[in-house]
Design a protein around this motif. Sequence first.
Motif, PDB file in Angstrom:
ATOM      1  N   LYS A  88      -3.033   5.533  11.859  1.00 27.77           N
ATOM      2  CA  LYS A  88      -3.979   6.117  10.925  1.00 27.77           C
ATOM      3  C   LYS A  88      -3.189   6.817   9.821  1.00 27.77           C
ATOM      4  CE  LYS A  88      -7.592   7.140  14.344  1.00 27.77           C
ATOM      5  NZ  LYS A  88      -8.436   8.224  14.927  1.00 27.77           N
ATOM      6  N   GLU A  89      -3.901   7.185   8.767  1.00 21.22           N
ATOM      7  CA  GLU A  89      -3.233   7.897   7.690  1.00 21.22           C
ATOM      8  C   GLU A  89      -3.025   9.369   8.014  1.00 21.22           C
ATOM      9  OE1 GLU A  89      -7.644   8.089   6.621  1.00 21.22           O
ATOM     10  OE2 GLU A  89      -6.233   6.750   7.644  1.00 21.22           O
ATOM     11  N   ILE A  90      -3.657   9.832   9.091  1.00 16.73           N
ATOM     12  CA  ILE A  90      -3.478  11.220   9.513  1.00 16.73           C
ATOM     13  C   ILE A  90      -2.681  11.233  10.801  1.00 16.73           C
ATOM     14  CG2 ILE A  90      -5.472  12.203   8.344  1.00 16.73           C
ATOM     15  CD1 ILE A  90      -7.110  11.774  10.833  1.00 16.73           C
ATOM     16  N   LEU A 134       6.277  -1.046   2.179  1.00 20.26           N
ATOM     17  CA  LEU A 134       6.051  -1.142   0.737  1.00 20.26           C
ATOM     18  C   LEU A 134       4.714  -0.499   0.352  1.00 20.26           C
ATOM     19  CD1 LEU A 134       6.868  -2.133  -2.091  1.00 20.26           C
ATOM     20  CD2 LEU A 134       5.828  -4.346  -1.524  1.00 20.26           C
ATOM     21  N   PRO A 135       3.608  -0.778   1.047  1.00 22.54           N
ATOM     22  CA  PRO A 135       2.360  -0.083   0.725  1.00 22.54           C
ATOM     23  C   PRO A 135       2.479   1.430   0.831  1.00 22.54           C
ATOM     24  CG  PRO A 135       1.890  -2.006   2.058  1.00 22.54           C
ATOM     25  CD  PRO A 135       3.392  -1.867   2.031  1.00 22.54           C
ATOM     26  N   LEU A 136       3.267   1.912   1.797  1.00 21.83           N
ATOM     27  CA  LEU A 136       3.487   3.356   1.919  1.00 21.83           C
ATOM     28  C   LEU A 136       4.153   3.917   0.665  1.00 21.83           C
ATOM     29  CD1 LEU A 136       3.749   6.044   3.482  1.00 21.83           C
ATOM     30  CD2 LEU A 136       5.847   5.122   4.509  1.00 21.83           C
ATOM     31  N   VAL A 137       5.188   3.220   0.185  1.00 17.39           N
ATOM     32  CA  VAL A 137       5.894   3.662  -1.013  1.00 17.39           C
ATOM     33  C   VAL A 137       4.975   3.585  -2.237  1.00 17.39           C
ATOM     34  CG1 VAL A 137       7.772   3.105  -2.601  1.00 17.39           C
ATOM     35  CG2 VAL A 137       8.183   3.105  -0.134  1.00 17.39           C
ATOM     36  N   LEU A 138       4.221   2.506  -2.347  1.00 14.40           N
ATOM     37  CA  LEU A 138       3.319   2.355  -3.489  1.00 14.40           C
ATOM     38  C   LEU A 138       2.237   3.423  -3.490  1.00 14.40           C
ATOM     39  CD1 LEU A 138       2.835  -1.535  -3.525  1.00 14.40           C
ATOM     40  CD2 LEU A 138       4.507  -0.149  -4.763  1.00 14.40           C
ATOM     41  N   SER A 139       1.692   3.707  -2.328  1.00 12.66           N
ATOM     42  CA  SER A 139       0.673   4.746  -2.205  1.00 12.66           C
ATOM     43  C   SER A 139       1.216   6.100  -2.641  1.00 12.66           C
ATOM     44  CB  SER A 139       0.194   4.809  -0.749  1.00 12.66           C
ATOM     45  OG  SER A 139      -0.717   5.864  -0.559  1.00 12.66           O
ATOM     46  N   THR A 140       2.414   6.404  -2.185  1.00 11.62           N
ATOM     47  CA  THR A 140       3.044   7.679  -2.526  1.00 11.62           C
ATOM     48  C   THR A 140       3.385   7.746  -4.009  1.00 11.62           C
ATOM     49  OG1 THR A 140       3.977   7.778  -0.290  1.00 11.62           O
ATOM     50  CG2 THR A 140       4.959   9.223  -1.958  1.00 11.62           C
ATOM     51  N   THR A 190      -4.416   5.122  -1.993  1.00 18.21           N
ATOM     52  CA  THR A 190      -3.441   6.190  -1.728  1.00 18.21           C
ATOM     53  C   THR A 190      -3.554   6.752  -0.317  1.00 18.21           C
ATOM     54  OG1 THR A 190      -4.951   7.887  -2.606  1.00 18.21           O
ATOM     55  CG2 THR A 190      -3.397   6.866  -4.154  1.00 18.21           C
ATOM     56  N   ARG A 191      -4.303   6.084   0.546  1.00 20.33           N
ATOM     57  CA  ARG A 191      -4.522   6.583   1.906  1.00 20.33           C
ATOM     58  C   ARG A 191      -3.222   6.871   2.649  1.00 20.33           C
ATOM     59  NH1 ARG A 191      -4.719   4.120   6.835  1.00 20.33           N
ATOM     60  NH2 ARG A 191      -4.424   2.059   5.897  1.00 20.33           N
ATOM     61  N   LEU A 192      -2.251   5.982   2.519  1.00 19.68           N
ATOM     62  CA  LEU A 192      -1.016   6.113   3.291  1.00 19.68           C
ATOM     63  C   LEU A 192      -0.177   7.322   2.886  1.00 19.68           C
ATOM     64  CD1 LEU A 192       0.077   2.370   3.463  1.00 19.68           C
ATOM     65  CD2 LEU A 192      -1.061   3.725   5.219  1.00 19.68           C
ATOM     66  N   ALA A 193      -0.401   7.856   1.707  1.00 20.85           N
ATOM     67  CA  ALA A 193       0.344   9.038   1.274  1.00 20.85           C
ATOM     68  C   ALA A 193      -0.021  10.273   2.094  1.00 20.85           C
ATOM     69  CB  ALA A 193       0.104   9.311  -0.210  1.00 20.85           C
ATOM     70  N   SER A 194      -1.099  10.191   2.865  1.00 26.03           N
ATOM     71  CA  SER A 194      -1.521  11.316   3.706  1.00 26.03           C
ATOM     72  C   SER A 194      -0.858  11.292   5.078  1.00 26.03           C
ATOM     73  CB  SER A 194      -3.047  11.309   3.878  1.00 26.03           C
ATOM     74  OG  SER A 194      -3.702  11.570   2.662  1.00 26.03           O
ATOM     75  N   SER A 217       2.367  11.294   7.946  1.00 26.07           N
ATOM     76  CA  SER A 217       3.422  12.268   8.247  1.00 26.07           C
ATOM     77  C   SER A 217       4.599  12.103   7.283  1.00 26.07           C
ATOM     78  CB  SER A 217       3.924  12.073   9.682  1.00 26.07           C
ATOM     79  OG  SER A 217       5.165  12.728   9.885  1.00 26.07           O
ATOM     80  N   PRO A 218       4.928  13.137   6.495  1.00 25.31           N
ATOM     81  CA  PRO A 218       6.075  13.032   5.584  1.00 25.31           C
ATOM     82  C   PRO A 218       7.386  12.733   6.309  1.00 25.31           C
ATOM     83  CG  PRO A 218       4.704  14.902   4.996  1.00 25.31           C
ATOM     84  CD  PRO A 218       4.204  14.407   6.323  1.00 25.31           C
ATOM     85  N   GLU A 219       7.555  13.304   7.493  1.00 30.09           N
ATOM     86  CA  GLU A 219       8.779  13.071   8.269  1.00 30.09           C
ATOM     87  C   GLU A 219       8.887  11.609   8.682  1.00 30.09           C
ATOM     88  OE1 GLU A 219      11.028  14.692  12.332  1.00 30.09           O
ATOM     89  OE2 GLU A 219       8.965  15.296  11.886  1.00 30.09           O
ATOM     90  N   MET A 220       7.780  11.057   9.165  1.00 29.47           N
ATOM     91  CA  MET A 220       7.787   9.650   9.567  1.00 29.47           C
ATOM     92  C   MET A 220       8.056   8.744   8.369  1.00 29.47           C
ATOM     93  SD  MET A 220       4.705   7.382  11.228  1.00 29.47           S
ATOM     94  CE  MET A 220       3.851   7.327   9.653  1.00 29.47           C
ATOM     95  N   SER A 221       7.417   9.034   7.248  1.00 28.47           N
ATOM     96  CA  SER A 221       7.612   8.223   6.043  1.00 28.47           C
ATOM     97  C   SER A 221       9.052   8.256   5.573  1.00 28.47           C
ATOM     98  CB  SER A 221       6.681   8.710   4.933  1.00 28.47           C
ATOM     99  OG  SER A 221       5.322   8.630   5.328  1.00 28.47           O
TER     100      SER A 221
END
Length: 332
Positions: free
Chosen positions: A124-126, A187-193, A220-224, A226-230
Amino acid sequence: MDRITIVGMGLIGTSLGLALKKANLGVEIIGTDRDRAIAGIARRMGACDSTQNNPLDAVRGSKMVILATPVGGIREMLKLYGPELEPGVIVTDTGSTKAAVLEWAEEFLPDTVHFVGGHPMAGKEISGPDAAEADLFQNATYCIMPGKNADPDAVRIVTNMAESVGAKPFFIDPTEHDSYVAAISHLPLVLSTALVRLNSANPAWPEIAKLAANGFRDVTRLASGSPEMSRDICLTNREALNRWIDEFIRELQEFREMVKEGDERTLGKAFDGAWEARDRWMQNKVTARAAAPMVELPTTVETMGGLVMGDRAAGRVRQMLEWQRDDKRRKD
């Protein structure tokens, strides 16, 4: 398996605990997390029978250890647990990248411990245990990558665990895995962020934000997450991710030219093609030319060597089985 330890009681670790409990396997689950409050939440939710604050005490007596921490923490856990694990213990993980994790396992775990890499394609994004659910892995692909010293029984047990939580086991080579998930996950994670950073840094963001609706929210859902995981995902999959970022930049440049030229036919063709490709994917009708078919592990581990599991995974499993047979012959 009469006792399993889950290290890291966030979204994935707690969901695994809930799913295993729902499966009624009769196994005792020990939970541990560097944050005692998080471990306590997971226990109250019923994801584990008890918690241990000391990570070494948590794994003593367990037949399987599941590392469900961010990827960066897996290295430290393998290094910590390596000298402490009893012979025959199975170690698996849920990390989003795999080549680095398997290298760490080979470096820090003794030959008597069986490492089987894993990655459930669910989330999930959370983050955090509050977002966990027992059905998180239902019908999800569960990537499995045996380590060099993993015997067939260990592979079978991890595969059975994946099936027991409702997932579909899928054998894949670690390098292939990292390249593919870089395309469809990282890649979607980076694009979202990047999209959030671009807009929120604009001086007009307070006004722009009032107009942002479902489209911006969904993209932008994936930008939410965990910053550590990302962060750890990017650090442990740099080469593959950079290749896909370069490819995406080229794709954006093509779109920039199409928009600049205002060619109605070319733009229409591009959007039509993307619509059709996504529609085929949504209906599970992607052809073999676009993506190799998933192959699930059969009930008998000995048949693994005859399967088509990807460009390199089948050979790796066949080699593993041959090593086990040769070793057994020598002992006999």
